[in-house]
Design a protein around this motif. Structure first.
Motif, PDB file in Angstrom:
ATOM      1  N   GLU A 175      -9.809  -7.946   0.368  1.00 38.97           N
ATOM      2  CA  GLU A 175      -8.361  -7.939   0.617  1.00 38.97           C
ATOM      3  C   GLU A 175      -7.976  -7.144   1.858  1.00 38.97           C
ATOM      4  O   GLU A 175      -6.914  -7.348   2.418  1.00 38.97           O
ATOM      5  N   VAL A 176      -8.826  -6.188   2.243  1.00 42.65           N
ATOM      6  CA  VAL A 176      -8.466  -5.319   3.374  1.00 42.65           C
ATOM      7  C   VAL A 176      -9.574  -5.347   4.419  1.00 42.65           C
ATOM      8  O   VAL A 176     -10.744  -5.284   4.090  1.00 42.65           O
ATOM      9  N   GLU A 236       4.570  -5.844   2.402  1.00 42.87           N
ATOM     10  CA  GLU A 236       3.912  -7.101   2.701  1.00 42.87           C
ATOM     11  C   GLU A 236       4.520  -7.775   3.927  1.00 42.87           C
ATOM     12  O   GLU A 236       5.733  -7.877   4.051  1.00 42.87           O
ATOM     13  N   GLY A 237       3.655  -8.241   4.819  1.00 45.77           N
ATOM     14  CA  GLY A 237       4.090  -9.015   5.964  1.00 45.77           C
ATOM     15  C   GLY A 237       4.605  -8.192   7.132  1.00 45.77           C
ATOM     16  O   GLY A 237       4.995  -8.745   8.154  1.00 45.77           O
ATOM     17  N   GLU A 238       4.610  -6.866   7.013  1.00 48.58           N
ATOM     18  CA  GLU A 238       5.124  -6.074   8.136  1.00 48.58           C
ATOM     19  C   GLU A 238       3.995  -5.620   9.056  1.00 48.58           C
ATOM     20  O   GLU A 238       2.817  -5.662   8.697  1.00 48.58           O
ATOM     21  N   THR A 239       4.365  -5.197  10.247  1.00 40.41           N
ATOM     22  CA  THR A 239       3.431  -4.583  11.170  1.00 40.41           C
ATOM     23  C   THR A 239       3.838  -3.135  11.336  1.00 40.41           C
ATOM     24  O   THR A 239       4.925  -2.843  11.816  1.00 40.41           O
ATOM     25  N   PHE A 240       2.959  -2.269  10.875  1.00 39.19           N
ATOM     26  CA  PHE A 240       3.263  -0.844  10.888  1.00 39.19           C
ATOM     27  C   PHE A 240       2.448  -0.216  12.012  1.00 39.19           C
ATOM     28  O   PHE A 240       1.229  -0.326  12.049  1.00 39.19           O
ATOM     29  N   GLY A 241       3.114   0.412  12.950  1.00 41.78           N
ATOM     30  CA  GLY A 241       2.412   0.994  14.087  1.00 41.78           C
ATOM     31  C   GLY A 241       2.182   2.487  13.900  1.00 41.78           C
ATOM     32  O   GLY A 241       3.066   3.194  13.430  1.00 41.78           O
ATOM     33  N   LEU A 242       0.996   2.947  14.264  1.00 42.66           N
ATOM     34  CA  LEU A 242       0.716   4.380  14.223  1.00 42.66           C
ATOM     35  C   LEU A 242       0.337   4.813  15.631  1.00 42.66           C
ATOM     36  O   LEU A 242      -0.626   4.310  16.209  1.00 42.66           O
ATOM     37  N   ILE A 247      -4.282   6.811  -2.523  1.00 45.14           N
ATOM     38  CA  ILE A 247      -3.954   5.576  -1.818  1.00 45.14           C
ATOM     39  C   ILE A 247      -3.898   4.481  -2.873  1.00 45.14           C
ATOM     40  O   ILE A 247      -4.863   4.270  -3.601  1.00 45.14           O
ATOM     41  N   ARG A 248      -2.733   3.836  -2.991  1.00 45.59           N
ATOM     42  CA  ARG A 248      -2.605   2.757  -3.980  1.00 45.59           C
ATOM     43  C   ARG A 248      -2.464   1.424  -3.292  1.00 45.59           C
ATOM     44  O   ARG A 248      -1.713   1.283  -2.321  1.00 45.59           O
ATOM     45  N   PHE A 249      -3.205   0.442  -3.822  1.00 48.94           N
ATOM     46  CA  PHE A 249      -3.092  -0.924  -3.327  1.00 48.94           C
ATOM     47  C   PHE A 249      -2.488  -1.747  -4.450  1.00 48.94           C
ATOM     48  O   PHE A 249      -3.066  -1.861  -5.524  1.00 48.94           O
ATOM     49  N   LYS A 250      -1.326  -2.301  -4.250  1.00 53.14           N
ATOM     50  CA  LYS A 250      -0.589  -3.014  -5.294  1.00 53.14           C
ATOM     51  C   LYS A 250      -0.514  -2.196  -6.572  1.00 53.14           C
ATOM     52  O   LYS A 250      -0.776  -2.701  -7.667  1.00 53.14           O
ATOM     53  N   GLY A 251      -0.253  -0.899  -6.416  1.00 46.82           N
ATOM     54  CA  GLY A 251      -0.084  -0.030  -7.567  1.00 46.82           C
ATOM     55  C   GLY A 251      -1.363   0.548  -8.142  1.00 46.82           C
ATOM     56  O   GLY A 251      -1.318   1.451  -8.971  1.00 46.82           O
ATOM     57  N   LYS A 252      -2.513   0.031  -7.705  1.00 47.40           N
ATOM     58  CA  LYS A 252      -3.776   0.544  -8.259  1.00 47.40           C
ATOM     59  C   LYS A 252      -4.386   1.587  -7.333  1.00 47.40           C
ATOM     60  O   LYS A 252      -4.464   1.391  -6.121  1.00 47.40           O
ATOM     61  N   ASP A 253      -4.837   2.688  -7.935  1.00 47.74           N
ATOM     62  CA  ASP A 253      -5.421   3.780  -7.173  1.00 47.74           C
ATOM     63  C   ASP A 253      -6.823   3.386  -6.703  1.00 47.74           C
ATOM     64  O   ASP A 253      -7.738   3.224  -7.513  1.00 47.74           O
ATOM     65  N   VAL A 254      -7.014   3.232  -5.395  1.00 53.81           N
ATOM     66  CA  VAL A 254      -8.294   2.722  -4.910  1.00 53.81           C
ATOM     67  C   VAL A 254      -9.439   3.706  -5.074  1.00 53.81           C
ATOM     68  O   VAL A 254     -10.601   3.308  -5.138  1.00 53.81           O
ATOM     69  N   SER A 255      -9.121   5.004  -5.160  1.00 58.34           N
ATOM     70  CA  SER A 255     -10.218   5.954  -5.298  1.00 58.34           C
ATOM     71  C   SER A 255     -10.808   5.928  -6.702  1.00 58.34           C
ATOM     72  O   SER A 255     -11.873   6.463  -6.943  1.00 58.34           O
ATOM     73  N   ILE A 273       0.854  -1.187   0.000  1.00 61.16           N
ATOM     74  CA  ILE A 273       0.000   0.000   0.000  1.00 61.16           C
ATOM     75  C   ILE A 273       0.885   1.230   0.000  1.00 61.16           C
ATOM     76  O   ILE A 273       1.863   1.304   0.740  1.00 61.16           O
ATOM     77  N   GLU A 274       0.554   2.170  -0.884  1.00 61.83           N
ATOM     78  CA  GLU A 274       1.261   3.446  -0.877  1.00 61.83           C
ATOM     79  C   GLU A 274       0.279   4.557  -0.566  1.00 61.83           C
ATOM     80  O   GLU A 274      -0.780   4.643  -1.188  1.00 61.83           O
TER      81      GLU A 274
END
Lengths: 329, 326, 269
Positions: free
Chosen positions: A93-94, A40-46, A72-80, A5-6
């Protein structure tokens, strides 16, 4: 490695109608231009305090809220840019798990209904394969089939949270937002749920976005940590780096305010409280509480700077410190 | 030195449709003048109920079955409601978790704090105002004059908690009870409030009973700590000692299951099973079904309390003199 | 042990079930033919042969009251159903979607509320014609605002719950969430509103029939009986008293029932 995700310069503004009769509407900048990538596979804390925009960020990531600006991109695709159909397919997927398992499970529905709902919504499998899937997911979260006929009020807090996790897991997502998912639980139950989440992550290669105000949990659980203040990410880095040295004064204050059983006295304490996101000032968002505040902080917003590989900080002090060091040498 | 508050063999029972159940059993502890005592435990262990019993504000279904609570040498058990009113808010005050609901939303801050003085002292209006402003400054409420006229909803969570502390402090109480006073607050604000409690401890001769689920918070303010489990006191002692050398298996596992940076990469220790419900508690030690060191007698009798040096006490069969069990 | 807060519920249930059983029996059996005229036995006082006495044509009042219960329940049920159905459509969409849909719907409801309900019914009946069908439609429309407002507030309350967000995140659409998630949680307040609307409709029907605008002969109606009894208020007071009591008991029954339901709901919450 390509990110899963970007998030690119995402903003979320709300219009707030003024309470007073003649007042003007004001703008609340809940999220004010944040960027990061999740792998992928990480735990990102906010982490951040209430009002910092962390819950909004989580809901933007699963598109429960639409961003005002940014991508917001999911695997390169713009989700909006997804159509309604694509969006529904992407929702498999999410997933998101909420803080309060008392309100995240419908009190009028049985566990069976709750687990069946996602499968029915996406028309996955037939009756027997759905039943099998439900049993398997239940056993994944450490419960057995005797729970199927129960209602949420018949379960303990920890069991409820397990059901909420099962309901998120049953669609086999790749990415789960955990919004304060263990904050409402007692310490011993919290430890069980954290271990469960770790096991599930290894088993299914899940990526977690872990939102929490509890720094003890975040330091223990996450691979990377982002610190949020008033809608902005002020510092981001690997957990080990953040634990070792925090560069932003707010992160420093936040981490040293934490009463742990190892260290119970604050090293650095800041005054005041997080201000209202509608009264936005020029310059740095943290200026009002910052002990080091410079003239520059009141005029200019600090840009994000790279300290070392993957450690990002938005603070004027880093520049200033370098200048001072140069003068000294 | 005589204790300020002593709770002796207190049993509190809940009257439920299914019958009568003991929610607190054999609770005994003392609070000495100028001492800060913490009670720590998970939800349902009876820590809040203990404070409610002391304040005489037990919910309708609960009642004291046995035991005695005495404050400054007099028993609180058979106080008339008039005597309670004299005591509460004056010598015995309380701070709650959620300051938004414990403050009256339609009264100004100044009036609410001054109310206490109006009820319990014969000060004039001007003297009361001076006293309130002095206390507001003490608890870190700046610009007291301006805040006097503010309403609770106009303040932030941290400020509201400071107001409730001011209300509890203004009558110069002998004992303040704080029930999870920082749980609803953010970390940086929590740290400010914990600091405030430290300051109060230094500047006033007030004792404090501090209830929290967070051992870290307890360690930051308390001298003594009491660990509760399923309505029982399982361990008590000096805070540093208890955290560095916990003796009771429950205390040990509780400390082990707290996540922090030092435990990164390891699995967290978890206690198997769950806390027994009020209706499911049986004879014997309530922790026995989750305890890794379980002995035969743990199922049949609740252990005696064993004392170590420095007043550190533990209720666990493991510490019985050798030859007692097996 | 009867819990104290359940008392209104039980009293209301008793009153309503007495009326309901009377209505059910009247479908198969009445002591006398409700329309049989007996000129020799006019305005007889209550006795063992005529439990509630006879009216000015010598008809048995008890049998006519039983027949009237049928009309009362029919009107109450149908009017409440119309109100519930339309009120749900308006209230649920206003509450769930919010924004301009909410504004538009609620202003429409406000306009309806600003207009006295009974006047609205009289106007509708005057434009069309008096009779059972139009009375029911008019009363149904009258009860829309009450339903719409209650349903709207439940929907606003529940749409912010996390289980709704969780369902959206799992791919649930608006209809799915409204019907499967929010409606089951909003049943209690809707039941309260329905029983209130039931009693309101029965009362309004009696009023309309008393004015001669409601149910027309030969359909039996308590309101019309009240009107017929009026001239004999001094010579045969039991007639007017009995009919008045019957209406009061059923209306009171439904009001107590709704109070009781609300209390039980509040206790649970």
């Amino acid at each position: 490695m390509k990110p899963l995700i970007e998030v690119e310069e995402v903003k979320k503004y709300y219009k707030q109608t003024h309470r007073q009769l003649w007042g003007k509407d004001s703008l609340i900048k809940a999220v004010n231009g944040i960027s990061f990538s999740l792998y992928e596979g990480e735990t990102f804390g906010l982490v951040g305090e209430s009002g910092s925009g962390k819950t909004t960020t989580g809901q933007l990531l699963v598109q429960l809220l639409k961003q005002t600006e940014g991508k917001i991109r999911f695997k390169g695709k713009d989700v909006s840019k997804f159509s309604a159909k694509q969006l529904k397919a992407w929702r498999k997927e999410v997933q998101i798990v909420f803080q309060d398992p008392y309100s995240s499970l419908n009190p009028k529905k049985t566990v069976q209904w709750i687990l069946h709902e996602p499968l029915a919504l996406h028309k996955l499998g037939d009756k027997s394969s759905r039943y099998k899937k439900m049993l398997q997911t239940l056993s994944d979260v450490g419960l057995d089939k005797s729970y199927l006929s129960r209602y949420p009020h018949e379960l303990s807090g920890g069991q409820r949270q397990r059901i909420a996790i099962a309901a998120a897991l049953i669609l086999e997502p790749q990415f789960i937002v955990i919004d304060e998912g263990v904050s409402a639980l007692d310490v011993s139950v919290q430890a069980q749920i954290l271990n469960l989440l770790k096991d599930l992550q290894q088993q299914y290669l899940l990526t977690y976005f872990f939102i929490s105000h509890d720094l003890n949990v975040v330091q223990y659980f996450c691979d990377r940590i982002a610190v949020m203040y008033l809608g902005e990410i002020v510092e981001l880095g690997k957990t080990a780096d953040i634990i070792k040295a925090r560069e932003h004064p707010y992160s420093e204050a936040l981490f040293s305010a934490l009463p742990t059983i190892e260290n119970s006295f604050a090293v650095m304490q800041i005054q005041g409280e997080i201000s209202d996101a509608s009264q936005f000032l020029e310059g740095c968002a943290f200026q009002a509480r910052c002990p080091y505040v410079y003239e520059l902080c009141k005029r200019e917003k600090p840009v994000v700077q790279k300290i070392n590989d993957g450690h990002l900080v938005a603070c004027h002090r880093i520049q200033k410190r370098k200048e001072e060091e140069r003068v000294l040498s | 030195m005589a204790p300020l508050l002593s709770v002796q063999a207190l049993d509190v029972a809940f009257q439920l449709p299914e019958g009568e159940f003991l929610a607190l059993e054999n609770i005994s502890f003392h609070i000495y003048p100028n001492e800060v005592v913490g009670i720590v435990g998970e939800s349902g262990c009876g820590k809040s109920l203990t404070s409610q019993a002391i304040m005489g504000i037990l919910p309708g279904v609960a009642s004291i079955k046995h035991g005695n609570i005495s404050f400054q040498g007099c028993s609180l058990n058979d106080l008339s409601s008039r005597e309670w009113q004299e005591l509460r808010g004056n010598e015995l005050t309380m701070i709650f978790q959620e300051p938004m609901t414990s403050l009256n939303p339609v009264l100004t801050i100044g009036r609410q704090i001054a109310e206490v003085l109006k009820k319990h002292t014969s000060l004039s209006k001007i003297e009361r105002k001076q006293q309130v402003i002095k206390t507001m400054n003490e608890v870190g409420l700046p610009r007291a004059e301006a805040l006097w006229k503010a309403y609770p909803h106009q303040l932030s969570g941290g400020m509201r908690q400071r107001v409730s502390i001011a209300m509890a402090l203004i009558s110069r109480p002998k004992l303040m009870i704080a029930d999870e006073p920082t749980t609803a607050l953010d970390v940086t604000i929590q740290s400010q409030i914990l600091d405030l409690f430290q300051t109060i401890k230094q500047n006033h001769s007030t004792s404090l009973l501090f209830i929290s689920h967070d051992l870290g918070v307890i360690q930051a303010v308390c001298d003594q700590v009491i660990v509760m489990y399923a309505g029982r006191i399982v361990e008590q002692g000096k805070v540093e000692k208890l955290i560095s050398e916990p003796k009771h298996p429950y205390t040990q596992s509780l400390i082990q299951s707290i996540p922090d940076a030092t435990k990164r990469g390891q699995r967290l220790y978890t206690i198997p099973g769950t806390v027994p419900h009020l209706q499911e508690r049986q004879v014997g030690c309530p922790f026995s079904n989750r305890c890794t060191y379980k002995l035969k007698q743990c199922e049949t009798s609740f252990p005696d309390t064993y004392e170590f040096d420095d007043g550190h006490t533990v209720a666990c069969h493991l510490f019985a003199k050798e030859g007692d069990g097996n | 042990m009867i819990k104290k807060h359940r008392l209104p519920l039980y009293i209301g249930l008793t009153f309503v079930s007495i009326a309901f059983i009377m209505m059910l029996i009247s479908l198969f059996y009445t002591p006398y033919d409700p329309n049989a005229i007996d000129p020799t036995n006019r305005l007889a006082s209550p006795s063992l042969t005529h439990l509630f006495g006879t009216d000015n044509f010598g008809r048995d009042i008890f049998s006519r009251v039983m027949e009237g219960a049928k009309t009362a329940f029919l009107i109450g049920t149908v009017a409440a159903s119309i109100g519930l159905f339309l009120g749900f459509l308006l209230g649920a969409s206003a509450g769930y979607f919010g924004g301009w849909i909410d504004e538009l719907t609620m202003r429409f409801i406000d306009a309806m509320l600003a207009f006295p309900g009974i006047l609205l019914a009289i106007m509708l009946i005057a434009v069309f014609e008096p009779g059972m069908k139009n009375t029911v439609i008019a009363l149904g429309i009258m009860s829309i605002p009450a339903f719409a407002r209650i349903i709207r507030s439940s929907f606003i309350q529940y749409k912010s719950y996390d289980f709704v967000k969780a369902s959206i995140a799992k791919g649930g659409g608006a209809i799915h969430i409204m019907i499967k998630h929010i409606l089951p949680n909003a049943v209690s307040p809707i039941l309260v509103a329905a029983s209130l609307s039931f009693s309101g409709s029965i009362l309004a029907e009696s009023g309309l029939s008393y004015l001669g605008l409601g149910v027309q002969p030969p359909d039996p109606s308590w309101g019309r009986m009240l009107k017929e009894a009026q001239p004999y208020i001094t010579s045969a007071p039991w007639y007017v008293i009995i009919v008045g009591m019957v209406i009061t008991i059923l209306v009171l029954g439904f009001n107590l029932l709704s109070d009781g339901l609300r209390d039980v709901h509040d206790k649970k919450a």
